[in-house]
Each structure stands twice: as structure tokens, then as C-alpha cells.
Write a protein that holds these residues in place. Structure first.
Motif, mmCIF file in Angstrom:
data_model
loop_
_atom_site.group_PDB
_atom_site.id
_atom_site.type_symbol
_atom_site.label_atom_id
_atom_site.label_comp_id
_atom_site.label_asym_id
_atom_site.label_seq_id
_atom_site.Cartn_x
_atom_site.Cartn_y
_atom_site.Cartn_z
ATOM 1 N N ARG A 35 72.325 -20.444 6.259
ATOM 2 C CA ARG A 35 73.757 -20.356 6.550
ATOM 3 C C ARG A 35 74.554 -19.819 5.391
ATOM 4 O O ARG A 35 74.106 -19.826 4.239
ATOM 5 N N THR A 36 75.762 -19.358 5.735
ATOM 6 C CA THR A 36 76.747 -19.060 4.702
ATOM 7 C C THR A 36 77.924 -20.002 4.915
ATOM 8 O O THR A 36 77.974 -20.719 5.911
ATOM 9 N N PHE A 37 78.859 -19.999 3.977
ATOM 10 C CA PHE A 37 79.918 -20.990 3.985
ATOM 11 C C PHE A 37 81.292 -20.365 4.105
ATOM 12 O O PHE A 37 81.518 -19.227 3.711
ATOM 13 N N GLN A 38 82.193 -21.155 4.625
ATOM 14 C CA GLN A 38 83.557 -20.668 4.817
ATOM 15 C C GLN A 38 84.199 -20.274 3.486
ATOM 16 O O GLN A 38 84.789 -19.217 3.355
ATOM 17 N N ASN A 39 84.090 -21.188 2.491
ATOM 18 C CA ASN A 39 84.538 -20.824 1.150
ATOM 19 C C ASN A 39 83.295 -20.476 0.359
ATOM 20 O O ASN A 39 82.585 -21.344 -0.076
ATOM 21 N N ILE A 40 83.083 -19.252 0.142
ATOM 22 C CA ILE A 40 81.822 -18.740 -0.405
ATOM 23 C C ILE A 40 81.191 -19.681 -1.419
ATOM 24 O O ILE A 40 81.840 -20.130 -2.354
ATOM 25 N N ARG A 41 79.918 -19.995 -1.192
ATOM 26 C CA ARG A 41 79.216 -20.831 -2.152
ATOM 27 C C ARG A 41 78.085 -20.075 -2.803
ATOM 28 O O ARG A 41 76.911 -20.356 -2.543
ATOM 29 N N LEU A 42 78.449 -19.160 -3.629
ATOM 30 C CA LEU A 42 77.425 -18.503 -4.432
ATOM 31 C C LEU A 42 77.209 -19.332 -5.693
ATOM 32 O O LEU A 42 77.898 -20.331 -5.907
ATOM 33 N N PHE A 43 76.267 -18.914 -6.519
ATOM 34 C CA PHE A 43 76.101 -19.538 -7.825
ATOM 35 C C PHE A 43 76.825 -18.633 -8.820
ATOM 36 O O PHE A 43 76.261 -17.641 -9.285
ATOM 37 N N PRO A 44 78.053 -18.985 -9.132
ATOM 38 C CA PRO A 44 78.906 -18.014 -9.838
ATOM 39 C C PRO A 44 78.441 -17.638 -11.239
ATOM 40 O O PRO A 44 78.660 -16.525 -11.691
ATOM 41 N N GLY A 45 77.776 -18.560 -11.913
ATOM 42 C CA GLY A 45 77.350 -18.258 -13.280
ATOM 43 C C GLY A 45 75.987 -17.578 -13.332
ATOM 44 O O GLY A 45 75.474 -17.290 -14.408
ATOM 45 N N MET A 46 75.418 -17.329 -12.171
ATOM 46 C CA MET A 46 74.111 -16.655 -12.151
ATOM 47 C C MET A 46 74.302 -15.250 -11.598
ATOM 48 O O MET A 46 75.208 -15.007 -10.806
ATOM 49 N N THR A 47 73.424 -14.349 -11.997
ATOM 50 C CA THR A 47 73.594 -12.962 -11.559
ATOM 51 C C THR A 47 73.274 -12.833 -10.081
ATOM 52 O O THR A 47 72.690 -13.733 -9.470
ATOM 53 N N ALA A 48 73.653 -11.688 -9.523
ATOM 54 C CA ALA A 48 73.369 -11.428 -8.111
ATOM 55 C C ALA A 48 71.869 -11.536 -7.875
ATOM 56 O O ALA A 48 71.413 -12.138 -6.897
ATOM 57 N N LEU A 49 71.109 -10.960 -8.778
ATOM 58 C CA LEU A 49 69.654 -11.024 -8.629
ATOM 59 C C LEU A 49 69.156 -12.462 -8.640
ATOM 60 O O LEU A 49 68.338 -12.858 -7.803
ATOM 61 N N GLU A 50 69.675 -13.245 -9.585
ATOM 62 C CA GLU A 50 69.234 -14.633 -9.672
ATOM 63 C C GLU A 50 69.571 -15.395 -8.397
ATOM 64 O O GLU A 50 68.799 -16.219 -7.932
ATOM 65 N N ASN A 51 70.750 -15.102 -7.843
ATOM 66 C CA ASN A 51 71.123 -15.759 -6.590
ATOM 67 C C ASN A 51 70.078 -15.506 -5.516
ATOM 68 O O ASN A 51 69.683 -16.410 -4.791
ATOM 69 N N LEU A 52 69.635 -14.250 -5.444
ATOM 70 C CA LEU A 52 68.655 -13.917 -4.422
ATOM 71 C C LEU A 52 67.288 -14.513 -4.736
ATOM 72 O O LEU A 52 66.501 -14.814 -3.844
ATOM 73 N N MET A 53 67.000 -14.688 -6.027
ATOM 74 C CA MET A 53 65.725 -15.279 -6.393
ATOM 75 C C MET A 53 65.697 -16.766 -6.047
ATOM 76 O O MET A 53 64.678 -17.309 -5.649
ATOM 77 N N VAL A 54 66.847 -17.421 -6.226
ATOM 78 C CA VAL A 54 66.890 -18.845 -5.913
ATOM 79 C C VAL A 54 66.598 -19.076 -4.442
ATOM 80 O O VAL A 54 65.935 -20.035 -4.060
#
Lengths: 304, 281, 449
Positions: B94-113
């Protein structure tokens, strides 16, 4: 049975003291979501202030105990409120926008500062005070274990009840109380609607400190001995009480205080005195795990 | 095998959610077909996000059953799976209404997680990974490739090493979707993916979702207010109002349904007319 | 009106308000300090308290506050100096770019210390103490810095390690090299045990509960006299040997085997390198784990736990792993502490220790290895430096904690280095990184759609 009765009285007295301190924790947590780590040490400072004020009054000739105690109470409440305000103003307010670990660390720092400040200023040894309010009533006279209700205990409980009444009135009926409740519900919205948030928060700290001051004087009268470390232990127990009663709930804080006082007294009486502090800590852990919203608190639903 | 594939991927039966005295969702039943894009719409406060949270394991429904069926026939009762298990075992992302990315991690890291679970297995629950075993390095490389694939798809390859918190809003939304896809889901749940996007970005979102559906066969369930997105890409729409289902069908049918129109635009108030007449207005 | 007279009018007006504000500050100071500083209580000859007035001291302190407030009002307000920004951001950025070199340089220095300062036992001891806290800082960094879990009871695991070593050695006669891993395992086991019931608590609550655990351990250590000898502690903890060769003056000893003249410094130097190796292992393991899925999951957990759950990550296990790893390293450090001192007592494991290690981690920048090491060196070096002012040390420490939070809450190293790169390496500004979070007021309302 008489033994139990006595412990009941003792427990309620102790619980009243914890309850007064717990209110400070719960109010601050309710309004800005922060555990005021230094609150227990504010309580300790108030006890010292009371002690010194009393001795000073006696030294300048105010020997009538009721008058002296009354003045001591006023002085201690006033000065402790000043301490509470100062701590909030210098250590917490600048961090209100910061990440949430910052006020906690700052609070730990203030706790260390207060403990060491008192230790340096007054020496590390315990400070005794001869019992000022002697006498009491024997409720149940028996050869094995008379049940006694001392005057001090009566004063503690009565003062607590009166203060709770005043305080509940304050929160429910005054403008300040309404502001405090609004800030507790939604800080941003309250400020948008014209509530002076900074001032309301300051008042919260001031009132919490004043109540802790009363608790400090009571502690001084009841136990007759204080040292710079009483704040830490009392603080954790009072925080346990606040959580047990439901953090954010004022009657809950008092209820929690009474329960903790009773549990601690009963534990010491029936099991072991050495581990009574451990008992309090265990209760804290158990409550937080199984009943995090406390007895009178509202269950929190996390918004996803 | 064909039987399972013909089954709806998601069946919601008699779902109710009560918060104390408030009934947020009242006896909701609907199903989402495999490979469909199903939209859940309704005015604010209708209970859409509550339904979502029940489906994705963040709330436990008061009453009801939510059944998810994989193509291989495996069935999952989502009202009993919580927490991380819904993503890990039932493969619902799922995704969230108020975006819940990992802001201190890079885009790549987000996808790796997002690829944590397969990587954990490959690293032998970390123990093998410490020693740099070959199977892990391979798995990691595969994971990076997958991340690269998605970054490319959403146009963020150049910004792969930028912290997610510094990306523009539209990019963040796309990254969140890509991150959900990296968890390899069979059902992708999107909570207002078009919120805050302008017309061009909404169009890009539509393309992305159609692509996901076409290339990866992922079924999509989305909450949305933006009708241009909903009408354009949905195969099936469910409409909620005050926790009740008021319409369920194809976009054309729903659009013309008078109950739906009333819910969004309000009903003509006869009492108000009478009052006006009396007052001579 | 000429610029000059405008300026001077403004100045005079400022002076009055500044004076008023300074007076107010002095008044507040007077209120605060009047009783506690102005009057001193001492135990008199009869046991009752005796009062002594200290009006001079009170006057001096209030005077200082007044002067300080006046200075602050006049000068700083006038020039708008923000005290926290003494160093320009450019300089900081360049300093951080040198980060890797600084790290290597520090490591080289650390390795060479016993050689350079061979005859200065005091410095060697100081080095050992600093390295112990560096190791503790790196261990706690896993829990607080990487996983974002507020642990205020870290000292509990330190204590478990120390007591495990002492008790195992006392009761079973195991050597240091066996006890060390055992102590670490016991500590990490304890970490899992303590962590399991509490890890679903949020921020502040977790902090208080871990604090409670730390205190409970200390109280149990004091009171369970049969096991732990109570407040007397355990003496005669066996000293380390050089892989079997004892550091004494005997024929089978280290000195004799290597043809050296016996000196007590041998053991000290060995201890130094031992803690250095232990600390480096902590560091290397942490760096390695950060690149593995578990490490990334820790950091993601810190950033947003709910998103982690939605991605299928078992957050409970992830938190437990962080707790256990941190506890394990604390256990190793505790073992080392026991063998270095030869004696342990519950007094060494108070809450102040936990606070100190936490302060090191926060000051270091939460998540940065080098930051933690430098912070440990600075803090403990500072502590040692002010050894004569024993009582004031802690007071200053507390004030420093508050001051650091106000002026530089991000810590010394304000950037985060991502663990993996696609195109090119870039550090992330700390402003974007979510630190260990506690709950916020807006979550308190029951929220539903």
C-alpha cells in the motif's frame, strides 16, 4: 487485620503525595507530549526550600508552628513555581520545534543539574527535621497492633483533597483551564484560535510545580528527612502513577498515585522492604505493556 | 488453477468497523476482480481509509471477512492477518494518504528496504551476509537491478541517490508507488495517489498504473477523489457514503447514478424551499 | 533626522529595555537562589541542622546573572549574533568531507598512543577509559542512532556483562577469553528478554521503561547479596592474561617469555590494545550490518515504523535484533571493565552512566561512527580535565546536555551517509533524517475517516 488497616492509612498518605507529583507529569505530558524528567527533582528542590524556609523563619522568631508552616507552604509554592517556570523557559521552550528526543535529553540534563545544584549548595548528606506536628488519634486500640492516624497524615490527606478540589475547579471553570484543555486537544488549532499557547504552557508548568511543592512540604513533614536523591525515585513512582491512572487524565493521576502508594506500602509490609522500589518499577512496566492508556485514560488510535 | 484465477482477488463480506459508538463502516460487501483497477470513492468521512486500513492490516474489523486469493489458490483471511504479515505473506502492498517515505534515506535505499524479505533470506538472516557469501551478493545485485528498473520507470534514475525527503511532491508520490511495487505485491492499495498532483502529473500517474496492471498483472485498489483519474482508468467503482455502500459497478453506470450525485453534491432541501416561500423570497 | 542621531536615540531606548530585562533576570535569579544558595544547612554538633548565611555568595551570583543578562541584551541583540552559528556552514561541510581522513587519522593516533605515551600510566588509563566509552557509544548507537529506539537503561547490559564475567570466573574459573563471549551472549539474551515485552511502546514510554529496567537491575544487584555480594561488590576478578601467559614477574609470565624486564605497564598496554580491538570490532560489525538488509531495516524503522510494517518488515524482530546487538556489545564492554578494574560493585552502574552514554551518542550525531568516537573523547576528556572540580563536573555535564540540545541538536556530525549508491556518493543533510521519535500531540485524538 489491624496491621492491614494501618498499612492502608499509611498507603493512602503516601499515595496522596505521589498523586500531587503525578498531576504535574500528566499535565505536561497532556499538553506538549513530553515527559518532564526533571519534575521529580523539582519536588526535591521544593522539599529543600521548605526546610530552609522553615529553619530561617524559626531563626528570625516565627515559632508558632501553624503560622510558620503556612508561610513555608506559600514560600515553597512560590519559589518552586519559579523553578518550574525557569526550567520550562530555558530548557524546553527553545526545543519545542526540535526533534522529539531533544526535550527529553534536555530534561535529563536539567534533572542532573538540579540534583547536583542542590548537592553542591547544601552538601550531600541527608537533612533531618524534627517532627513538627506531633500527636494523632488511635483508631483501634489493641495490645498487638494499635491502628494510629497521626495528625500529619490527616493534614496530608486533607490538603490533597482541598487542592484537588481547587485544581479541578480551575481546570473546569476558569479561562486558563479552558485554554489548557484546548491546548491538550490540539495545540496548533488552539493557537490559531487565539489561545496564548506559550503562556498556557508556562502556567501548566507553574501549576505542576506548585503542586509538587505541596508534595515536597508534605514529604518533609511526614518523613522528617530529605536528601538530594529523593526526586529521582519519587519521580519515577509518580510517573508510574500518572501512567497507571491514564496519562492526560487528572483524576487518573491522583487515582494512580493512591494506588501506587497503597501497593508500595503493602509490598513493604507484607513482602520485603528492600525491593519496594523494584515493585514500583515492575508495575510501571506491566501497566505500559498491558494497559498503556491507563485506568482512566483514553485509548489512542494511531492515524495511519 | 484456472478456477483460482477466475476468482475475484479480493472479496470483502459484511465488513463493519466501529470505534466506540461511531460506526465508520457499515456492513460493506464488494469484490475486486483479478487484474482490475478497482476504485473506492465517496465524500470525505465516508469510511474509505478505514476500509483500506482494515484490508491492509492496520485496523482489526469489528465484523466481517476479507478474503484474498492468489492465482495458485492460496487464500488469506486478511481480517486475521496483521501488521507486516499482510505484506509479507498475502502480498498486499500500500501507499499512504500522507506520503510515508523514508525521508532521510535515498530513493534507492527506499526501494531496497521494500525488498527486505527476499534479501534477508538470501543473507541467511544476516549471518551469511556478514561474510559476503556469493549468493547474497547476487541477490543484492538483483535487488539493485529491480530498483533501477523502477526508478527508470518513474523517471528518477538521475535522482536515485538523493534523499527521498528532498524530492518534489509528484516524484515522492511516484516513488512511494514504486516502493510498493518493489515488494512484489499481487494487490496494490493506493490511498489517494493523485492528491496534490496537477493535470499533467495525474496523466502520468494514470499511465503508470495502467502500466503496472498490464505489465505486472497486479490488481489495484485505490481510493481517490480526483475523478479524472478514477473515471479514466478504473474498471470497477465502489461508492461509499457515511460508511454504507451506495453504488457498485462500471464507471459509466456509477457516474450517472442519482444516489452518487446526491452524495457528492447534496440533495435539494425541500424544507428550505418551503421556508423561502413563506418568507416571500 | 540624521542617521547618527536616529542610531543614538535607538541605542538609548534599547539600553532602558535592556536594563529592565536584565533586572528582571536578576530578580528571578534572586528568587531562585535566595534560599538554596543564600543559606546553607549543615549538620550541627547535636545532629540538628545549623544555618549559615551566605549573603556574599548570593550577591555575587545574582550580580553575575545581572551582568550576563545585560551583556546579552545589549551586545547580542544589537548585532544579532546567533551563538550557534559561530562556524559557517561551508566550513562544516568541508570538515565533514574530510570525514574519512579524520577517521583514519584518529585510528592511527589511537594505535600509536601506547607507543608515544608508554611511560605515562595516567594517560594510558585515560585512553582505556575513553575507548571503553567509545565502544559503549558505538553499541548504543545501534539501538538509538540506527534503530531510533530510546534506550535509557543501557547500563543494565553493561552491568550484566561485568557481573557475568566476575561470577563465571569466580564460580567456574573460566579464563577471560571464554568469559568474554559468554558475557556477551548473556547480555544479548538479557536484551531480548527485556526488549520483548516493551518494544511495542512508543518513544517516551520506551525510554522510561528502559530506565526502569536499568534501575531494577541495579537494585537487584545491590539486594541479592547471595549472588552478587550486594553493595560490597565482587573483588578479586581475574586479570587478563596474554593468551595464557600471566602478566606477572614469574618465570612463566609474559615478561619472562618475551625476554623483557617486567613492568606493570605491560598489562596496561595489553588492556589498551584489547579495548581498542573490541571497539574496532564493534565499529566494523556496525558498518557491515548497516549495508545488510537488517541494518537498512533498522534505519527505516527509525524513519517510519508504519511504512516498514506496510512493506512486510517484522518490526518486532527488527527491534529485538537491534536491542540484542547493542546489549551484546555492552556485555563485552562490561566484561572488559570487570577485568580491567579487578573489582566491580553496583555503584559503577547507575543511571548516570546510561545518561552519559546516551549523551555521547546524541552529541556524536546519532548514527555517525566518527561523531560518537569524537564525542566520547571530548566528553570524557573534559570530565578528566575537570577532575579537581569533582562536584561541579556533573553540574556542568547537565548544563552541557541542555546547551547542546539547544544549540546543536543534530550533534557534531550532522550528515548521514547512505549505505548504498547507484550513481555517485553523496551525504544527506541531517535536517531530513528522522531522529528517534516520540509521539506527538496530534496523534492523541482518535482519528477515523
Amino acid at each position: 487485620m489491624d496491621y492491614f488497616f494501618q498499612q492502608l492509612i499509611n498507603g493512602l498518605t503516601l499515595g496522596s503525595i505521589y498523586g500531587l507529583i503525578a498531576i504535574g507529569y500528566t499535565m505536561v505530558y497532556g499538553i506538549i507530549g513530553m515527559i518532564n524528567f526533571a519534575h521529580g527533582d523539582i519536588f526535591m528542590v521544593s522539599a529543600f526550600l521548605g526546610l530552609i524556609a522553615f529553619l530561617a523563619l524559626v531563626a528570625i522568631g516565627v515559632t508558632a508552628v501553624p503560622l510558620a508552616l503556612f508561610l513555608v507552604l506559600l514560600i515553597a509554592m512560590a519559589l518552586t513555581s519559579l523553578y518550574g517556570w525557569t526550567v520550562e523557559h530555558f530548557a524546553y521552550r527553545p526545543l519545542r520545534r526540535s526533534f522529539r528526543l531533544a526535550p527529553l535529553i534536555s530534561a535529563i540534563g536539567m534533572s542532573i543539574v538540579l540534583q547536583n545544584y542542590v548537592q553542591i549548595a547544601q552538601g550531600a548528606r541527608v537533612k533531618p527535621l524534627p517532627p513538627l506536628i506531633p500527636g494523632g488519634f488511635t483508631l483501634v486500640s489493641s495490645k498487638t497492633f494499635p491502628v494510629e492516624l497521626s495528625n500529619v497524615q490527616i493534614i496530608v490527606v486533607v490538603t490533597t483533597v482541598v487542592l484537588m478540589g481547587v485544581f479541578s475547579w480551575l481546570v473546569a471553570r476558569t479561562r486558563l483551564g479552558r485554554d489548557m484543555r484546548a491546548c491538550e486537544q490540539d495545540l496548533k488549532m488552539a493557537s490559531l484560535l487565539g489561545v496564548n499557547v506559550d503562556r498556557t504552557i508556562s502556567y501548566t508548568f507553574i501549576i505542576g510545580a506548585a503542586l509538587a511543592a505541596v508534595a515536597g512540604i508534605m514529604h518533609l513533614l511526614y518523613y522528617g528527612v530529605i536528601d538530594f536523591y529523593i526526586g529521582f525515585i519519587a519521580g519515577v513512582k509518580a510517573f508510574t502513577a500518572a501512567v497507571l491512572g491514564g496519562i492526560g487524565s487528572l483524576p487518573g493521576a491522583m487515582l494512580g498515585g493512591l494506588l501506587i502508594g497503597l501497593i508500595e506500602t503493602m509490598w513493604s509490609a507484607y513482602f520485603s522492604v528492600e525491593y519496594k522500589d523494584v515493585a514500583a518499577f515492575c508495575i510501571l512496566v506491566i501497566v505500559l505493556i498491558f494497559l498503556p492508556s491507563g485506568i482512566l485514560g483514553r485509548p489512542e488510535i494511531e492515524k495511519v | 488453477m484456472t478456477d483460482a484465477a477466475a476468482e475475484p482477488i479480493l472479496t470483502v463480506e459484511h465488513l463493519s468497523m466501529r470505534f466506540g459508538g461511531l460506526v465508520a463502516v457499515d456492513d460493506l460487501s464488494f469484490s475486486a476482480r483479478r487484474g482490475d483497477i478497482t476504485a473506492l470513492i465517496g465524500p470525505n468521512g465516508a469510511g474509505k481509509t478505514t476500509v483500506f486500513n482494515c484490508i491492509t492490516g492496520f485496523y482489526k474489523p469489528s465484523v466481517g471477512m476479507i478474503r484474498l486469493t492468489h492465482t495458485n489458490g492460496a487464500e488469506f483471511l486478511l481480517e486475521r492477518l496483521f501488521d507486516f504479515r499482510i505484506s509479507k505473506h498475502a502480498r498486499v502492498a500500500r501507499t499512504f494518504q500522507n506520503i510515508r517515505l523514508f525521508p532521510g534515506m535515498t530513493a534507492l535505499e527506499n526501494l531496497m528496504v521494500a525488498q527486505h524479505n527476499p534479501l534477508m533470506l538470501a543473507s541467511g538472516l544476516t549471518f551469511l551476509g556478514i561474510f559476503g557469501i556469493a549468493s547474497f551478493t547476487q541477490a543484492e545485485r538483483a535487488a539493485i537491478d529491480k530498483a533501477r528498473y523502477w526508478l527508470d520507470r518513474i523517471g528518477l534514475i538521475e535522482r536515485a541517490d538523493d534523499p527521498a525527503g528532498s524530492l518534489p511532491y509528484g516524484a515522492q508520490r511516484r516513488l512511494e508507488i514504486a516502493r510498493a511495487m518493489c515488494a512484489d505485491p499481487v494487490l496494490l492499495c493506493l490511498d489517494e495517489p493523485a492528491a496534490g498532483l496537477n493535470v499533467r502529473e495525474s496523466g502520468e500517474l494514470n499511465e503508470l498504473l495502467m502500466f503496472i496492471r498490464a505489465e505486472h498483472g497486479t490488481s489495484i485498489l485505490l481510493i481517490e477523489h480526483d475523478m479524472s483519474v478514477v473515471m479514466e482508468i478504473s474498471d470497477h467503482i465502489v461508492v461509499l457514503d457515511y460508511g454504507l455502500k451506495i453504488a457498485d459497478g462500471k464507471p459509466a453506470a456509477v457516474r450517472d447514478d442519482p444516489k452518487v450525485i446526491a452524495a457528492y453534491l447534496g440533495v435539494h432541501d425541500e424544507e428550505l424551499d418551503e421556508a423561502h416561500a413563506e418568507a416571500g423570497l | 533626522m540624521s542617521v547618527l542621531s536616529e542610531h543614538s536615540t535607538g541605542h538609548r531606548f534599547d539600553f532602558l529595555t535592556a536594563l529592565k530585562r536584565a533586572l528582571l533576570s536578576a530578580l528571578i535569579a534572586f528568587g531562585l537562589f535566595s534560599l538554596l544558595i543564600g543559606i546553607r544547612t549543615d549538620t550541627g554538633p547535636t545532629g540538628a541542622l545549623v544555618l549559615t548565611g551566605r549573603p556574599a555568595l548570593l550577591a555575587i551570583i545574582v550580580g553575575l546573572v545581572f551582568a550576563g543578562a545585560l551583556v546579552r541584551e545589549l551586545i547580542l541583540r544589537d548585532r544579532g549574533i546567533a551563538l550557534g552559528r559561530f562556524v559557517s556552514p561551508d566550513l562544516l561541510a568541508r570538515a565533514q568531507a574530510l570525514g574519512k581522513f579524520v577517521g583514519l587519522a584518529l585510528l592511527g593516533f589511537a594505535i600509536l598512543v601506547p607507543i608515544i605515551f608508554y611511560h605515562d600510566r595516567y594517560l594510558l588509563d585515560l585512553g582505556i577509559m575513553i575507548l571503553t566509552y567509545v565502544m559503549l557509544g558505538w553499541g548504543l548507537n545501534i539501538v538509538v542512532g540506527l534503530a531510533g529506539l530510546l534506550d535509557l537503561g543501557y547500563v543494565a547490559f553493561y552491568a550484566v556483562g561485568a557481573y557475568s564475567y566476575a561470577l563465571l570466573a569466580e564460580n567456574f574459573g573460566f579464563s577471560f577469553w571464554i568469559c568474554l563471549p559468554l558475557a556477551g551472549i548473556l547480555a544479548s539474551f538479557w536484551g531480548i528478554l527485556l526488549g520483548f515485552p516493551v518494544l511495542r511502546l512508543r518513544g517516551d514510554y520506551l525510554a522510561i521503561v528502559t530506565l526502569a529496567f536499568g534501575e531494577m537491575i541495579r537494585l537487584v544487584l545491590i539486594n541479592w547479596q547471595n549472588l552478587t555480594h550486594g553493595p560490597d561488590g565482587i573483588t578479586g576478578v581475574p586479570r587478563p592474561s596474554f593468551f595464557g601467559l600471566p602478566f606477572n614477574n614469574d618465570d612463566g609470565g609474559f615478561a619472562h617469555t618475551f625476554g623483557l624486564e617486567w613492568s606493570p605497564l605491560h598489562r596496561i598496554v595489553f588492556l589498551y590494545y584489547l579495548i581498542l580491538v573490541l571497539a574496532l570490532v564493534t565499529n566494523l560489525v556496525t558498518i557491515r550490518l548497516r549495508r545488510l538488509p537488517i541494518g537498512r531495516a533498522w534505519e527505516a524503522l527509525r524513519e517510519d515504523e508504519i511504512a516498514c510494517r506496510s512493506l512486510g518488515i517484522n518490526t518486532t524482530n527488527t527491534k529485538l535484533t537491534a536491542f540484542a546487538m547493542g546489549a551484546m556489545f555492552a556485555g563485552f564492554a562490561g566484561s572488559f571493565f570487570a577485568t580491567r578494574q579487578g573489582f566491580i560493585s553496583p555503584e559503577s552502574f547507575t543511571f548516570t552512566e546510561s545518561a552519559l552514554v546516551l549523551a555521547i551518542v546524541v552529541l556524536g550525531g546519532m548514527g555517525s561512527q566518527i561523531g560518537v568516537a569524537v564525542a566520547a573523547a571530548v566528553m570524557l576528556g573534559g570530565f578528566e580535565f575537570f577532575r579537581e572540580f569533582a562536584q561541579f563536573r556533573m553540574l556542568v555535564f547537565g548544563l552541557a546536555m541542555v546547551a547542546i540540545m539547544i544549540w546543536r541538536p543534530r550533534g557534531l556530525v550532522a550528515t548521514r551517509t547512505p549505505s548504498i549508491f547507484l550513481n555517485r556518493e553523496k551525504d544527506i543533510n541531517a535536517e531530513l533524517v528522522r531522529r528517534a521519535r516520540t509521539k506527538t500531540w496530534s496523534w492523541r485524538r482518535a482519528q477515523h475517516d
